[in-house]
Scaffold this motif. Structure first.
Motif: not given
Length: 329
Positions: A312-329
């Motif tokens: 849980a401590e390492n979880c964050q919620m991103l909008c779908k667009e940002d999550n799919r463009t985030k570096s490291g994904k």
């Protein structure tokens, strides 16, 4: 724990001295491993080496040495490796030193001088006992000179065919484990000769209970189970993370592999997602916009391929667009 002090003459210790480089150094009629196979080589400076010989030549006392008695009745040097090698090399004619204004090799000495050196008594403790007792004792005396690593200490205790095979696979220069872990970018950090590759593999397979694992497998004929596990982990990493990054060296891949294999918790649970969503008040930390939970996706704050845990401590919620463009994904 049984610890006995013995006086052993140099002539006995250096008998059948043999230096086989990475294959090890032996003496004492073949009954003493001065430096076992695939173990790092401690190198004295010329000055340190010469002082050992002068100490013996002058009849001064050398510090005590420690030999551990193995199950086959032979011995391995725990402390005193370089003093022993220095003496054996000099008697073998590998180097010369200055005596009383003259430079001489062993064969240049007078018969009386040779006899004085060969009859010199080395003070050597023989140590034997239960594995746990020996390991505790070795940690206590491992306080001076070139200190042994934790894995080198374990290797001195859990000797046998299993360890010999494990060191062949994980400790020899350009061994199979090194070649596999570095084919396509390094996934394991550390030194082979300091037993750090072996320690890493043992830590992974045993969930950091290395001594228990070594004790359990000490008398096995080979280390095939450890080698197969290591191969499985490395192949899994290459398949799961095809794009190599330098940060991947030294990640605790065994822990991640074990989680994926046994617990299947790479994905965050619904409760973890809800907790992160509420902690963020529904706001994406990247674009700072508010979204419904169904419009967001869970993301590892510390990327999973860099050792980030699925907690849980390492979880964050991103909008779908940002999550799919985030570096490291």
């Amino acid at each position: 724990m049984k610890i006995e002090l013995h006086k052993i003459k140099i002539s006995e210790v250096v008998k059948d001295y043999k230096d086989s480089a990475e294959e090890g150094v032996s003496a004492f009629g073949g009954k003493l491993d001065i430096r076992p196979k695939y173990q790092r080589e401690f190198v004295y400076s010329g000055k340190q080496r010469d002082e050992v010989i002068r100490t013996v030549k002058n009849g001064f006392p050398l510090n005590v040495m420690y030999w551990v008695k193995k199950e086959d009745g032979n011995f391995e040097v725990l402390d005193g490796q370089q003093r022993t090698i220095s003496i054996a090399q000099f008697v073998n004619g590998d180097f010369s030193i200055e005596f009383n204004g003259r430079t001489a090799m062993f064969h240049n000495l007078t018969p009386e001088e040779k006899e004085q050196i060969m009859n010199y008594d080395l003070m050597i403790y023989h140590c034997e006992g239960k594995d746990k007792e020996k390991l505790d004792w070795f940690k206590i005396i491992n306080i001076a000179g070139e200190r042994l690593t934790d894995q080198e200490l374990r290797n001195a205790v859990y000797t046998g065919p299993w360890l010999s095979d494990a060191k062949l696979k994980f400790s020899k220069t350009n061994c199979a484990a090194y070649l596999l872990a570095n084919d396509g970018g390094s996934l394991v950090s550390g030194s082979l000769i300091r037993q750090e590759y072996l320690e890493t593999a043992l830590s992974w397979i045993s969930n950091e209970q290395i001594e228990e694992y070594m004790a359990k497998n000490q008398h096995d004929k080979n280390a095939n189970e450890l080698w197969q596990y290591f191969q499985d982990v490395i192949h899994w990493v290459r398949k799961t993370f095809p794009n190599y990054r330098k940060e991947m060296a030294g990640v605790n891949w065994g822990e991640l592999y074990n989680e994926e294999r046994y617990l299947s918790i790479r994905a965050f649970t619904p409760n973890m997602k809800r907790e992160a969503y509420e902690r963020q008040d529904g706001v994406c930390p990247v674009c700072k916009k508010e979204f419904a939970i169904g419009e967001m996706e869970a993301d590892h704050i510390k990327p999973w391929h860099e050792g980030g845990r699925t907690v849980a401590e390492n979880c964050q919620m991103l909008c779908k667009e940002d999550n799919r463009t985030k570096s490291g994904k």
